[in-house]
Design a protein around this motif. Structure first.
Motif, PDB file in Angstrom:
ATOM      1  N   UNK A 193       0.721  -1.325   0.312  1.00 21.04           N
ATOM      2  CA  UNK A 193       0.006   0.003  -0.004  1.00 21.04           C
ATOM      3  C   UNK A 193       0.641   0.939  -0.124  1.00 21.04           C
ATOM      4  N   UNK A 194       1.206   1.663  -0.784  1.00 24.99           N
ATOM      5  CA  UNK A 194       1.798   2.475  -0.957  1.00 24.99           C
ATOM      6  C   UNK A 194       1.002   4.420  -1.378  1.00 24.99           C
ATOM      7  N   UNK A 195       1.146   4.798   0.291  1.00 25.87           N
ATOM      8  CA  UNK A 195       0.772   6.183  -0.041  1.00 25.87           C
ATOM      9  C   UNK A 195       2.342   7.083   1.327  1.00 25.87           C
ATOM     10  N   UNK A 196       2.519   8.263   1.098  1.00 25.76           N
ATOM     11  CA  UNK A 196       4.122   8.466   1.429  1.00 25.76           C
ATOM     12  C   UNK A 196       2.741   9.046   3.033  1.00 25.76           C
ATOM     13  N   UNK A 197       3.499   8.157   4.127  1.00 21.40           N
ATOM     14  CA  UNK A 197       2.708   8.735   5.365  1.00 21.40           C
ATOM     15  C   UNK A 197       3.369   9.643   6.111  1.00 21.40           C
ATOM     16  N   UNK A 198       4.088  10.606   5.788  1.00 21.95           N
ATOM     17  CA  UNK A 198       4.529  11.727   6.484  1.00 21.95           C
ATOM     18  C   UNK A 198       4.110  12.572   5.627  1.00 21.95           C
ATOM     19  N   UNK A 199       3.832  13.159   4.481  1.00 20.82           N
ATOM     20  CA  UNK A 199       3.021  13.648   4.090  1.00 20.82           C
ATOM     21  C   UNK A 199       1.631  13.796   4.116  1.00 20.82           C
ATOM     22  N   UNK A 200       1.169  12.153   4.309  1.00 27.00           N
ATOM     23  CA  UNK A 200      -0.271  12.497   4.808  1.00 27.00           C
ATOM     24  C   UNK A 200      -0.869  12.718   6.310  1.00 27.00           C
ATOM     25  N   UNK A 210       0.429  13.666  -4.894  1.00 33.52           N
ATOM     26  CA  UNK A 210       1.662  13.946  -4.511  1.00 33.52           C
ATOM     27  C   UNK A 210       1.755  12.417  -3.542  1.00 33.52           C
ATOM     28  N   UNK A 211       0.862  12.345  -2.645  1.00 32.75           N
ATOM     29  CA  UNK A 211       0.947  11.317  -1.370  1.00 32.75           C
ATOM     30  C   UNK A 211       1.354   9.905  -2.168  1.00 32.75           C
ATOM     31  N   UNK A 212       0.604   9.826  -2.913  1.00 27.97           N
ATOM     32  CA  UNK A 212       0.653   8.215  -3.950  1.00 27.97           C
ATOM     33  C   UNK A 212       2.381   8.471  -4.585  1.00 27.97           C
ATOM     34  N   UNK A 213       1.996   9.746  -5.187  1.00 28.11           N
ATOM     35  CA  UNK A 213       3.215   9.301  -6.002  1.00 28.11           C
ATOM     36  C   UNK A 213       4.456   9.298  -5.314  1.00 28.11           C
ATOM     37  N   UNK A 214       4.696  10.006  -4.207  1.00 25.67           N
ATOM     38  CA  UNK A 214       6.182  10.044  -3.519  1.00 25.67           C
ATOM     39  C   UNK A 214       6.192   8.962  -3.155  1.00 25.67           C
ATOM     40  N   UNK A 215       4.994   7.911  -1.923  1.00 25.42           N
ATOM     41  CA  UNK A 215       5.173   6.464  -1.792  1.00 25.42           C
ATOM     42  C   UNK A 215       5.851   6.604  -3.085  1.00 25.42           C
ATOM     43  N   UNK A 216       5.572   5.495  -3.807  1.00 22.73           N
ATOM     44  CA  UNK A 216       5.602   4.842  -5.540  1.00 22.73           C
ATOM     45  C   UNK A 216       6.888   5.217  -5.652  1.00 22.73           C
ATOM     46  N   UNK A 217       7.400   6.302  -5.463  1.00 21.68           N
ATOM     47  CA  UNK A 217       9.043   6.316  -6.191  1.00 21.68           C
ATOM     48  C   UNK A 217       9.529   6.248  -5.327  1.00 21.68           C
ATOM     49  N   UNK A 218       9.420   5.838  -3.615  1.00 28.62           N
ATOM     50  CA  UNK A 218      10.301   6.146  -2.043  1.00 28.62           C
ATOM     51  C   UNK A 218      10.626   4.332  -2.191  1.00 28.62           C
ATOM     52  N   UNK A 219       9.551   3.465  -3.289  1.00 31.72           N
ATOM     53  CA  UNK A 219       9.330   2.048  -3.004  1.00 31.72           C
ATOM     54  C   UNK A 219       9.971   1.584  -3.500  1.00 31.72           C
ATOM     55  N   UNK A 220      10.035   2.378  -5.039  1.00 36.75           N
ATOM     56  CA  UNK A 220      11.050   1.934  -6.406  1.00 36.75           C
ATOM     57  C   UNK A 220      12.396   1.913  -6.215  1.00 36.75           C
ATOM     58  N   UNK A 221      12.012   2.981  -5.677  1.00 39.93           N
ATOM     59  CA  UNK A 221      13.851   3.340  -5.788  1.00 39.93           C
ATOM     60  C   UNK A 221      14.489   2.511  -4.621  1.00 39.93           C
ATOM     61  N   UNK A 276       8.404  -6.153  -6.715  1.00 38.90           N
ATOM     62  CA  UNK A 276       7.778  -5.157  -6.153  1.00 38.90           C
ATOM     63  C   UNK A 276       6.485  -5.543  -6.871  1.00 38.90           C
ATOM     64  N   UNK A 277       5.450  -5.082  -5.797  1.00 38.55           N
ATOM     65  CA  UNK A 277       3.707  -5.405  -6.727  1.00 38.55           C
ATOM     66  C   UNK A 277       3.340  -3.867  -6.213  1.00 38.55           C
ATOM     67  N   UNK A 278       3.282  -3.221  -6.570  1.00 39.02           N
ATOM     68  CA  UNK A 278       2.620  -2.385  -6.760  1.00 39.02           C
ATOM     69  C   UNK A 278       0.707  -2.023  -6.065  1.00 39.02           C
ATOM     70  N   UNK A 279       0.146  -1.776  -5.006  1.00 36.03           N
ATOM     71  CA  UNK A 279      -1.304  -2.533  -4.888  1.00 36.03           C
ATOM     72  C   UNK A 279      -1.868  -0.876  -5.666  1.00 36.03           C
ATOM     73  N   UNK A 280      -3.344  -1.084  -6.133  1.00 33.75           N
ATOM     74  CA  UNK A 280      -3.714   0.314  -5.889  1.00 33.75           C
ATOM     75  C   UNK A 280      -3.596   1.598  -6.303  1.00 33.75           C
TER      76      UNK A 280
END
Ligand code: DOR
Length: 438
Positions: A179-186, A209-220, A229-233
């Motif tokens: 589940x990829x959303x950036x917790x700090x930004x949230x 941006x919450x979703x994008x930052x989360x996914x960029x961080x995970x994929x990095x 890695x599987x990014x859900x929803x």
């Protein structure tokens, strides 16, 4: 002459193409495809004018057991699954208690026997405390994947710091689901809003941006560690474009909701019954999701079936519980999209059966071919029916799709050679099994 347990006669078999053929099944497996002529079988089902899809897998459901039986149970949720043409579900770990240890996993597996109407794979949740056990947990029987909430949602599972995320990626080899959303930004953005603001505020709070930052961080981190890695929803145009550079290690799920509902209209129409995480977004993201489906940038489509009580859904925003029911309506809605020309039936089968089987390594699932499980979702593409709340088996009793008219409907569900639903009638008793993964 060969004897079969079951022959599906004269249907149009949907694989990477469509072909008129008979399918012969024995001992729960597909054993023959073609013109079976006058071959004998214990049961012959005439499928003339019907389409036979490989059994649809919903890789993203929350059956809530153990937990709150007044909103959902394994028995009721899987009954909805087979009424809706789904043959297998993968069940999420954010239950009460959460599935984060071998002990709870074993208890959960025992709960399924005799209660489930369809086949089930089980997620194990990651926490900051079980990171060093994840390599052992991911190879337990019937585990479809480790699930990581890298941004908070329903329940208390959360692994949000880089050090923990990197550590968990380094401990194990199977594909990890996020589940990829950036917790700090949230958390920071939450302070910008107040209780009682319109429900459409949900997509402003948990923004793109919450979703994008989360996914960029995970994929990095995934690139750094080489972990699959599987990014859900995935819910934004930006993430879908970004994920194109990670096809060697990254796979993508989109949800039927993000392919069907559009903000802000849906919030104004449904209020709390439109609230889910990540949020339903605007037309730009809806269009990007469909473009990604048809460009081959998506691997799985799921429902994120996530029941909550009416009381919890009707609370003022943001006290509303996030999550929408969906396992029962997944196939009818996707068939309606097929009829509307949004995707070919073959692609639907690829993304909803072969896709999840491949991404998660489900043994014997996902294909109509000899040797595979005799799981079929048999559909009438011409059948029109309106989704009614009274049809929903989940005890919470609601669907965000009530009143939607669908062209195309599942008329039969077959699991390991047994017809378990025919023309909206349930057949037999719950005989769902746990799925094995490679
Ligand atoms: O909307 C959601 N509901 N998103 C999630 O990630 C969790 C789910 C739930 O369990 O209710």
């Amino acid at each position: 002459m060969d004897h079969f347990d079951l022959i599906l006669k004269n249907g149009t078999v949907v694989t990477s193409s469509q072909e008129r053929a008979d399918i012969g099944c024995r001992d729960g497996k597909i054993v023959a495809i073609g013109d079976l002529g006058r071959a004998e079988a214990t049961e012959v089902i005439d499928c003339t004018s019907l389409y036979i899809l490989p059994g649809i897998i919903d890789p993203h459901v929350h059956l809530r057991e153990p937990g709150n039986a007044s909103v959902e149970t394994i028995h009721d949720g899987t009954k909805g699954a087979i009424l809706g043409g789904v043959t297998t579900v993968f069940d999420m770990p954010n239950t009460a208690e959460s599935v984060v240890s071998k002990e709870v996993l074993d208890r959960k597996r025992a709960m399924i026997l005799g209660k489930s109407w369809c086949d089930i794979g089980l997620y194990v949740g990651a926490t900051k405390k079980n990171i060093d056990m994840l390599d052992t947990l991911e190879v337990q029987d019937n585990v479809c994947a480790i699930k990581v909430f890298a941004g908070s949602s329903t329940g208390d599972l959360l692994v949000d710091d880089d050090a923990s995320l990197e550590a968990l990626m380094r401990n194990g080899t199977r594909r990890v689901c996020y589940h990829s959303e950036d917790e700090t930004r949230l958390q920071e953005r939450k302070k910008l809003f107040s209780v009682g603001q319109p429900y459409r505020t949900h997509m402003e709070w948990r923004d793109v941006e919450c979703a994008f930052l989360g996914t960029r961080r995970l994929m990095t981190l995934a690139r750094k560690t080489g972990r699959k890695t599987h990014i859900l929803h995935v819910s934004t145009a930006e993430e879908l474009a970004y994920m194109r550079d990670f096809k060697d290690i990254g796979t993508v799920e989109v949800l039927v909701n993000h392919l069907t509902q559009v903000g802000p209209e849906v919030y104004d129409r449904l209020g709390g019954y439109a609230i889910m995480n990540p949020p339903i977004r605007d037309q730009r993201h809806y269009d990007a999701s469909w473009a990604a489906v048809n460009a081959g940038d998506v691997d799985c489509i799921g429902s994120d079936h996530a029941p909550h009580s009416r009381e919890a859904k009707e609370r003022p925003w943001p006290l509303t519980s996030a999550g929408l029911t969906g396992v029962q309506t997944l196939v009818p809605i996707m068939l309606d999209h097929v009829n509307a020309g949004r995707l070919p039936l073959e692609r639907m089968a690829a993304l909803m059966s072969a896709g999840p089987a491949r991404v998660y390594g489900a043994v014997g699932k996902g294909h109509i071919a000899p040797g595979y499980d005799a799981d079929f979702t048999i559909v009438d593409l011409a059948h029109r029916r309106t989704i009614e709340e009274s049809w929903i088996t989940s005890p919470c009793g609601w669907t965000p799709f009530a009143g939607m008219s669908c062209t195309g409907w599942p008329v039969m569900t077959v699991i390991r050679g047994q017809a378990v639903m025919r023309d909206d009638e349930i057949i037999g008793s719950p005989r769902g099994a746990v799925v094995s993964f490679s």
